[in-house]
Design a protein around this motif. Sequence first.
Motif, PDB file in Angstrom:
ATOM      1  N   SER A 393       0.886  -1.305  -0.035  1.00 17.28           N
ATOM      2  CA  SER A 393       0.068   0.251   0.006  1.00 17.28           C
ATOM      3  C   SER A 393       1.219   1.308   0.060  1.00 17.28           C
ATOM      4  N   ILE A 394       0.572   2.332  -0.847  1.00 12.50           N
ATOM      5  CA  ILE A 394       1.233   3.310  -0.820  1.00 12.50           C
ATOM      6  C   ILE A 394       0.309   4.579  -0.524  1.00 12.50           C
ATOM      7  N   SER A 395       0.528   5.541   0.426  1.00 13.13           N
ATOM      8  CA  SER A 395      -0.126   6.457   0.961  1.00 13.13           C
ATOM      9  C   SER A 395       0.089   7.701  -0.413  1.00 13.13           C
ATOM     10  N   LYS A 396      -0.922   8.580   0.063  1.00 18.77           N
ATOM     11  CA  LYS A 396      -1.196   9.787  -0.892  1.00 18.77           C
ATOM     12  C   LYS A 396       0.308  10.597  -0.302  1.00 18.77           C
ATOM     13  N   ASN A 397       0.796  11.400  -1.396  1.00 17.83           N
ATOM     14  CA  ASN A 397       2.049  12.025  -1.112  1.00 17.83           C
ATOM     15  C   ASN A 397       3.272  11.349  -0.827  1.00 17.83           C
ATOM     16  N   GLU A 398       3.274  10.269  -0.691  1.00 19.37           N
ATOM     17  CA  GLU A 398       4.270   9.200  -0.634  1.00 19.37           C
ATOM     18  C   GLU A 398       5.275   8.904  -1.811  1.00 19.37           C
ATOM     19  N   GLU A 399       6.547   9.065  -1.514  1.00 18.89           N
ATOM     20  CA  GLU A 399       7.316   8.802  -2.928  1.00 18.89           C
ATOM     21  C   GLU A 399       7.181   7.387  -3.403  1.00 18.89           C
ATOM     22  N   VAL A 400       6.989   7.236  -4.935  1.00 17.52           N
ATOM     23  CA  VAL A 400       7.023   5.921  -5.450  1.00 17.52           C
ATOM     24  C   VAL A 400       8.270   5.338  -5.671  1.00 17.52           C
TER      25      VAL A 400
END
Length: 456
Positions: A393-400
Amino acid sequence: MASLNDNTAAEEYFNQLRRRCNGIQVKHNGTFGKGVYADSEFQEDELILKDEILVGIQHSSNKVDCLVCSFCFRFIGSIEKQIGRKLYFNNMGLSGCCGGASSSSNLHSLPQGVVTSLMNGEMALPHTDKFPLPSPLSCPGGCQEAFYCSGSCAEADWASSHSLLCTGERSESVSRDALGEFIKHSNETNDIFLLAAKAIAFTILRYRKLKAEHVNKQANQSVSKQSLLLEAWKPVSVGYKRRWWDCIALPDDVDPSDEGAFRTQIKDLARTSLELLKTAIFDKECEARIHLHQFDYNKYNSEMIPIFGRDLVVASPVEDYFLYIDDLPDAEKDKAEEITRPFLDALGDEYSDCCQGTAFFPLQSCMNHSCCPNAKAFKEKRDGQAVIIALRSISKNEEVTISYIDEELPYEERQALLADYGSLASALNVWKIHQLRNLNFLYANIRTQLVTAVYF
């Protein structure tokens, strides 16, 4: 127009690119430069983006193993033609995969007449109708070096770069002889120069198109030709990181005390390549406005010719074909293998070589490395597009982030593979620079995960 290194201008460009990729944005930070950030939440295994190739090339050595479209890199011809070509070149000792025919194929060689019949479509293998491939179309310029899967790919390649890089009679290059010398030099040294040439040709043709559109619009507000040139450079310039000769790691067989000489000779190699290319495709206007011959002093020298060398891999349908034969019901399989087994044995371990090359992916090139990435990058099996999938899971504003290397390797090996990166975003490519006249070093198997600013 703002400089191509202007963060706002670059972000505006990437915002245009990401319209086809909902949920991400490209931003700058003070530590790692550009990065890709989630604009919405992503779940594990969710598709984050697909990134199309801006410019790409098939490795010269790979062309003897795989016949593919020179624009989209789709396999073309037929299963029979793919197998026949590979066996034909194997018999000639020209296999690009391992420098010649494999030992296993030598033990199971087929008569040349059989191989030729297969390659020319005079012989059919069972069940190949399940794996139809587009018929090859020759280059419209007559070079007999580029082939395409469709007229649209041929037209697109001609319009984007090949019209300047074609060696055929309809070539729009300034000098076909000089172009031949450039291609020869690139094949003998490092075919990354061919990718650089494609990016330059792309930019020159885009500049001409922008200039023509501006003239046709008869705009009230004049736009300088230099501004149009910078706009034409933008699709590749936004990927700039460091110069090629500065970012490659020192080969193991070069003493650290000789590093300065090594990098100077690599720079001279790029300079020679550039001079050959200038003679081949630069008209007076392009040379006067781009000023590439002044690259040691040009104020744009850190913004010109920025190229990321990322792996381009497209899977071969030959592998799928033999897997299909292997999965047939026993009786049908035995009947088919009476015909196909000799060809599979003759191909040996390299029966399913992929199309391999290098390409520039505008969005993936902005992704930074992490030893604990939250996303995984791989290439679309059929068209070579870069596909990014969430590992968690990747949160909003987290760097990919992605890993540039195999995280399972021992620490020392991972450090060695990352030597060329520093903090730069890129993917792994292995390059071999042959022994050159007047050079003291053999630059073998140089790992250049990043090849930016080849000439600058």
